[in-house]
Design an enzyme around this catalytic site. Structure first.
Site, PDB file in Angstrom:
ATOM      1  N   HIS A  14      38.428  29.228  45.082  1.00  0.00           N
ATOM      2  CA  HIS A  14      38.861  30.533  45.647  1.00  0.00           C
ATOM      3  C   HIS A  14      37.647  31.446  45.742  1.00  0.00           C
ATOM      4  O   HIS A  14      37.178  31.979  44.733  1.00  0.00           O
ATOM      5  CB  HIS A  14      39.919  31.177  44.745  1.00  0.00           C
ATOM      6  CG  HIS A  14      40.463  32.475  45.288  1.00  0.00           C
ATOM      7  ND1 HIS A  14      41.817  32.734  45.373  1.00  0.00           N
ATOM      8  CD2 HIS A  14      39.851  33.585  45.776  1.00  0.00           C
ATOM      9  CE1 HIS A  14      41.996  33.944  45.876  1.00  0.00           C
ATOM     10  NE2 HIS A  14      40.815  34.496  46.130  1.00  0.00           N
ATOM     11  N   HIS A  16      35.556  34.553  48.385  1.00  0.00           N
ATOM     12  CA  HIS A  16      35.424  35.374  49.596  1.00  0.00           C
ATOM     13  C   HIS A  16      33.958  35.360  49.995  1.00  0.00           C
ATOM     14  O   HIS A  16      33.119  35.919  49.273  1.00  0.00           O
ATOM     15  CB  HIS A  16      35.882  36.810  49.319  1.00  0.00           C
ATOM     16  CG  HIS A  16      37.317  36.887  48.891  1.00  0.00           C
ATOM     17  ND1 HIS A  16      38.352  37.079  49.773  1.00  0.00           N
ATOM     18  CD2 HIS A  16      37.883  36.735  47.672  1.00  0.00           C
ATOM     19  CE1 HIS A  16      39.498  37.067  49.113  1.00  0.00           C
ATOM     20  NE2 HIS A  16      39.244  36.859  47.834  1.00  0.00           N
ATOM     21  N   LEU A  17      33.655  34.749  51.119  1.00  0.00           N
ATOM     22  CA  LEU A  17      32.254  34.680  51.568  1.00  0.00           C
ATOM     23  C   LEU A  17      31.928  35.732  52.619  1.00  0.00           C
ATOM     24  O   LEU A  17      30.768  35.866  53.010  1.00  0.00           O
ATOM     25  CB  LEU A  17      31.928  33.275  52.094  1.00  0.00           C
ATOM     26  CG  LEU A  17      31.967  32.149  51.048  1.00  0.00           C
ATOM     27  CD1 LEU A  17      31.653  30.801  51.706  1.00  0.00           C
ATOM     28  CD2 LEU A  17      30.993  32.410  49.907  1.00  0.00           C
ATOM     29  N   ARG A  18      32.962  36.455  53.094  1.00  0.00           N
ATOM     30  CA  ARG A  18      32.736  37.533  54.083  1.00  0.00           C
ATOM     31  C   ARG A  18      32.096  36.991  55.361  1.00  0.00           C
ATOM     32  O   ARG A  18      32.180  35.809  55.655  1.00  0.00           O
ATOM     33  CB  ARG A  18      31.885  38.672  53.495  1.00  0.00           C
ATOM     34  CG  ARG A  18      32.339  39.180  52.133  1.00  0.00           C
ATOM     35  CD  ARG A  18      33.767  39.687  52.133  1.00  0.00           C
ATOM     36  NE  ARG A  18      34.050  40.440  50.910  1.00  0.00           N
ATOM     37  CZ  ARG A  18      35.264  40.561  50.398  1.00  0.00           C
ATOM     38  NH1 ARG A  18      36.315  39.977  50.964  1.00  0.00           N
ATOM     39  NH2 ARG A  18      35.466  41.284  49.316  1.00  0.00           N
ATOM     40  N   ASN A  42      40.447  36.269  54.693  1.00  0.00           N
ATOM     41  CA  ASN A  42      40.782  37.683  54.942  1.00  0.00           C
ATOM     42  C   ASN A  42      39.617  38.443  55.578  1.00  0.00           C
ATOM     43  O   ASN A  42      39.142  39.443  55.059  1.00  0.00           O
ATOM     44  CB  ASN A  42      41.280  38.369  53.665  1.00  0.00           C
ATOM     45  CG  ASN A  42      40.251  38.399  52.533  1.00  0.00           C
ATOM     46  OD1 ASN A  42      39.380  37.543  52.447  1.00  0.00           O
ATOM     47  ND2 ASN A  42      40.353  39.389  51.665  1.00  0.00           N
ATOM     48  N   LYS A 100      46.801  30.523  53.119  1.00  0.00           N
ATOM     49  CA  LYS A 100      46.784  31.598  52.129  1.00  0.00           C
ATOM     50  C   LYS A 100      47.844  32.635  52.456  1.00  0.00           C
ATOM     51  O   LYS A 100      47.870  33.194  53.559  1.00  0.00           O
ATOM     52  CB  LYS A 100      45.403  32.263  52.112  1.00  0.00           C
ATOM     53  CG  LYS A 100      45.284  33.430  51.134  1.00  0.00           C
ATOM     54  CD  LYS A 100      45.374  32.990  49.678  1.00  0.00           C
ATOM     55  CE  LYS A 100      45.500  34.152  48.717  1.00  0.00           C
ATOM     56  NZ  LYS A 100      44.243  34.836  48.463  1.00  0.00           N
ATOM     57  N   HIS A 137      48.613  34.871  46.843  1.00  0.00           N
ATOM     58  CA  HIS A 137      48.225  36.075  46.102  1.00  0.00           C
ATOM     59  C   HIS A 137      49.526  36.558  45.471  1.00  0.00           C
ATOM     60  O   HIS A 137      50.387  37.104  46.155  1.00  0.00           O
ATOM     61  CB  HIS A 137      47.625  37.134  47.032  1.00  0.00           C
ATOM     62  CG  HIS A 137      47.181  38.351  46.288  1.00  0.00           C
ATOM     63  ND1 HIS A 137      45.867  38.666  46.087  1.00  0.00           N
ATOM     64  CD2 HIS A 137      47.900  39.317  45.645  1.00  0.00           C
ATOM     65  CE1 HIS A 137      45.777  39.773  45.356  1.00  0.00           C
ATOM     66  NE2 HIS A 137      47.001  40.198  45.085  1.00  0.00           N
ATOM     67  N   HIS A 175      44.163  33.300  41.074  1.00  0.00           N
ATOM     68  CA  HIS A 175      43.664  34.304  40.129  1.00  0.00           C
ATOM     69  C   HIS A 175      44.748  34.873  39.215  1.00  0.00           C
ATOM     70  O   HIS A 175      45.053  36.062  39.267  1.00  0.00           O
ATOM     71  CB  HIS A 175      42.920  35.444  40.849  1.00  0.00           C
ATOM     72  CG  HIS A 175      43.534  35.932  42.141  1.00  0.00           C
ATOM     73  ND1 HIS A 175      44.820  36.369  42.232  1.00  0.00           N
ATOM     74  CD2 HIS A 175      43.019  36.032  43.390  1.00  0.00           C
ATOM     75  CE1 HIS A 175      45.067  36.738  43.479  1.00  0.00           C
ATOM     76  NE2 HIS A 175      43.995  36.535  44.201  1.00  0.00           N
ATOM     77  N   LEU A 220      41.649  42.907  42.220  1.00  0.00           N
ATOM     78  CA  LEU A 220      43.084  42.658  42.278  1.00  0.00           C
ATOM     79  C   LEU A 220      43.339  41.164  42.128  1.00  0.00           C
ATOM     80  O   LEU A 220      42.577  40.378  42.683  1.00  0.00           O
ATOM     81  CB  LEU A 220      43.667  43.160  43.604  1.00  0.00           C
ATOM     82  CG  LEU A 220      43.776  44.692  43.677  1.00  0.00           C
ATOM     83  CD1 LEU A 220      44.123  45.139  45.091  1.00  0.00           C
ATOM     84  CD2 LEU A 220      44.823  45.214  42.680  1.00  0.00           C
ATOM     85  N   ASP A 248      37.223  33.863  42.774  1.00  0.00           N
ATOM     86  CA  ASP A 248      37.624  35.084  43.481  1.00  0.00           C
ATOM     87  C   ASP A 248      36.439  36.026  43.651  1.00  0.00           C
ATOM     88  O   ASP A 248      36.611  37.250  43.697  1.00  0.00           O
ATOM     89  CB  ASP A 248      38.799  35.781  42.796  1.00  0.00           C
ATOM     90  CG  ASP A 248      39.462  36.814  43.697  1.00  0.00           C
ATOM     91  OD1 ASP A 248      39.297  36.727  44.931  1.00  0.00           O
ATOM     92  OD2 ASP A 248      40.136  37.718  43.168  1.00  0.00           O
ATOM     93  N   HIS A 252      31.631  43.629  47.632  1.00  0.00           N
ATOM     94  CA  HIS A 252      31.727  44.839  48.463  1.00  0.00           C
ATOM     95  C   HIS A 252      30.422  45.599  48.266  1.00  0.00           C
ATOM     96  O   HIS A 252      29.927  45.677  47.131  1.00  0.00           O
ATOM     97  CB  HIS A 252      32.887  45.733  48.024  1.00  0.00           C
ATOM     98  CG  HIS A 252      34.239  45.143  48.260  1.00  0.00           C
ATOM     99  ND1 HIS A 252      34.867  45.175  49.480  1.00  0.00           N
ATOM    100  CD2 HIS A 252      35.081  44.485  47.425  1.00  0.00           C
ATOM    101  CE1 HIS A 252      36.042  44.589  49.386  1.00  0.00           C
ATOM    102  NE2 HIS A 252      36.210  44.149  48.149  1.00  0.00           N
ATOM    103  N   ALA A 264      38.623  46.850  45.885  1.00  0.00           N
ATOM    104  CA  ALA A 264      38.875  45.890  44.806  1.00  0.00           C
ATOM    105  C   ALA A 264      38.026  44.654  45.023  1.00  0.00           C
ATOM    106  O   ALA A 264      37.953  44.133  46.134  1.00  0.00           O
ATOM    107  CB  ALA A 264      40.350  45.511  44.795  1.00  0.00           C
TER     108      ALA A 264
END
Ligand code: NCD
Ligand code: ZN
Length: 341
Positions: A14, A16-18, A42, A100, A137, A175, A220, A248, A252, A264
């Site tokens: 899990h 987030h690589l953006r 996302n 997801k 989630h 998570h 989150l 996770d 940011h 978050a």
């Protein structure tokens, strides 16, 4: 005392690589440690089609150093009008590893998420038939529910009926943060598993308010009470094959965290395995780190384990205060472990 530990190369189930500059900045950190990663969809706009997933996968491969042994595993972001045909075809063709489910409004870029699981029943039935995992989630978005209770209420209101209605659907509760979730997953059959982040193993909600407001500890699902942290630690280190590593990692930019309405997400990718190793060491469970980090997830996803290995040695570095535009997890702390290269 063990000072050196060699394990199979781990995977991150899990992350987030953006995209764009942030992708280029963060993907090398994940690729340094992990052989594979389940990449969250996302983005803006979210990844909902095979074409978008393939293009994103190419951008990720281009963002990691040439020759890195790293395979991104793509996910499809579910919306109320998710295209069942496209998703099942995408899975069969090896484009989508999983879907997801973000309840609409639950977290960063979840505005297009599912407003009611009843809207995607046909898709869930098709995923169940196809053996395609559903990643959830697990928080309700009902504003009447206290934010610290949203995971436990999700289990009651959403997850329990979903598992009853689709008994063969493979589900990962992402998570997990509560004793309720740890117990629920441990008590269910082998179609249900959970990922656990390093921050939920290290921190209780006190960390959010230690001497003042701490935006870099805000993610989150939000950190919970100490008893929940201890329950999640027992789940991670207890040896059950249905708990596995999912960082996770959710970067940011500093200005978006240190803000009147801070985003978050904890950016833990640069020292993720080192962070998990500290927890397993503290729990006297270093012999179980390999299963958690490198075996259980692959088994749940029906994928082979990695043949390469990594070695952790005692005596780590001080984590920098900033990495690029982001403040990393453990900033300013000395890690007990480091990855030998
Ligand atoms: C994630 C993000 O920023 O994309 N944030 C987080 O706090 N974990 C979204 C998510 O996984 O909830
Ligand atoms: Zn996430």
């Amino acid at each position: 005392m063990t000072d050196r530990l060699t394990i199979r190369r781990p995977d991150d189930w899990h992350v987030h690589l953006r995209d764009d500059a942030m992708l280029k900045a963060v993907a090398p950190h994940t690729a340094r440690t992990f052989a594979r990663a389940i990449v969250m969809p996302n983005l803006t706009p979210p990844v909902t089609t095979m074409a978008a997933a393939k293009a994103y996968r190419t951008r990720i491969v281009d963002a990691v150093p040439a020759g890195a042994d790293f395979t991104p595993l793509m996910t499809c972001y579910l919306t109320d009008d998710a295209d069942t045909g496209e998703i099942v075809r995408g899975h069969a063709e090896g484009v989508f590893t999983a879907c997801k489910l973000y309840p609409a409004g639950a977290t960063t870029n979840s505005a297009h998420g599912v407003t009611d699981v009843r809207n995607i029943r046909g898709l869930l039935a098709a995923m169940e038939r196809a053996g395609m995992p559903l990643l959830v989630h697990g928080e309700v978005t009902d504003p009447a529910v206290d934010i610290f209770d949203r995971e436990a209420v999700f289990i009651e209101r959403v997850l329990t009926p979903l598992l009853r209605d689709f008994p063969a659907l493979r589900v990962v509760m992402e998570h997990i943060t509560t004793a309720e979730a740890a117990e629920f997953v441990a008590g269910h059959g082998d179609t249900l598993a959970a990922t656990i982040t390093p921050q939920h193993l290290h921190l209780s909600r006190n960390a959010l308010f230690e001497g003042g407001l701490r935006p870099h500890a805000y993610c989150l699902p939000v950190l919970k009470r100490e008893r929940h942290r201890l329950a999640v630690r027992r789940a991670a280190t207890g040896g059950s094959p249905r708990f596995f590593l999912g960082t996770d990692s959710a970067p940011h930019e500093i200005g978006r965290k240190q803000s009147g309405c801070g985003c978050a997400g904890v950016f833990n990718a640069p020292f993720a395995l080192e962070s998990y190793a500290a927890v397993f060491d503290e729990e006297g469970a270093l012999d179980r780190l390999e299963a958690f980090a490198s075996v259980n997830g692959a088994a749940f996803y029906g994928l082979p384990v990695n043949e390469a290995t990594v070695t952790l040695v005692r005596g780590g570095a001080v984590v920098p205060a900033r990495i690029g535009e982001v403040v990393p997890f453990h900033a300013g702390e000395r890690m007990e472990w480091r990855l030998a290269v």
